[in-house]
Scaffold this motif. Structure first.
Motif, PDB file in Angstrom:
ATOM      1  N   GLN A  42     -21.339  21.453  21.601  1.00 26.84           N
ATOM      2  CA  GLN A  42     -21.661  22.666  22.346  1.00 26.84           C
ATOM      3  C   GLN A  42     -20.520  23.680  22.460  1.00 26.84           C
ATOM      4  N   SER A  43     -19.439  23.499  21.763  1.00 30.96           N
ATOM      5  CA  SER A  43     -18.309  24.380  22.004  1.00 30.96           C
ATOM      6  C   SER A  43     -17.753  24.937  20.705  1.00 30.96           C
ATOM      7  N   LYS A  44     -17.225  26.144  20.795  1.00 25.75           N
ATOM      8  CA  LYS A  44     -16.543  26.760  19.658  1.00 25.75           C
ATOM      9  C   LYS A  44     -15.039  26.487  19.716  1.00 25.75           C
ATOM     10  N   PHE A  45     -14.637  25.701  20.691  1.00 28.14           N
ATOM     11  CA  PHE A  45     -13.226  25.398  20.855  1.00 28.14           C
ATOM     12  C   PHE A  45     -12.956  23.962  20.423  1.00 28.14           C
ATOM     13  N   MET A  46     -11.782  23.737  19.872  1.00 26.32           N
ATOM     14  CA  MET A  46     -11.425  22.401  19.415  1.00 26.32           C
ATOM     15  C   MET A  46      -9.961  22.133  19.765  1.00 26.32           C
TER      16      MET A  46
END
Length: 143
Positions: free
Chosen positions: A55-59
């Protein structure tokens, strides 16, 4: 004298006790805050790991997350070590006149050092995550 304590001695002992109470309350508040910060950050990272893949565009790289989690756990452990050390030292303290021991002056600096290390562990964990967050461009968000 039949063991009766003078008025000046009673005032001195009460002043000593009130000082100990004030320091204890501030210390308890500081340790509760540090434990809350570190454990809250640990839970947030666990939640992030659980939701990040889908669910996230951050890693954040896994090794950096592990480093942060270890730092938060270290902060929690140091807080409990400070609490345990304080408990054991408090059992040996007495407000009544005793010969001074060589270790009497080291109690507060040791507790402050351990608590400072717990705060440093929290900061290391937070900084590690902040500096390693990456935005992933081609992420399909699942709903």
């Amino acid at each position: 004298m039949t063991g009766e304590v003078s008025f000046d001695e009673k005032v001195r002992l009460e002043h000593f006790r009130s000082g100990i109470d004030a320091v204890r309350e501030v210390g308890i508040l500081a340790l509760k805050t540090i434990i809350t910060l570190n454990s809250g950050a640990f839970v947030v990272l666990l939640t992030f790991i659980g939701n990040a893949a889908a669910q996230s565009k951050f890693m954040v790289p896994l090794d950096k997350l592990q480093c942060s989690m270890y730092a938060f756990l270290c902060g929690i452990a140091l807080s409990f070590i400070a609490i345990a050390y304080t408990y054991f030292v408090s059992q040996s303290l007495s407000p009544y006149p005793l010969p001074e021991k060589r270790t009497d002056g080291w109690f507060v600096p040791i507790v402050i050092l351990i608590t400072g290390l717990a705060v440093a562990a929290f900061l290391v964990g937070v900084i590690t995550v902040i500096h390693n967050v990456m935005v992933v461009e081609n992420v399909v968000v699942m709903e």
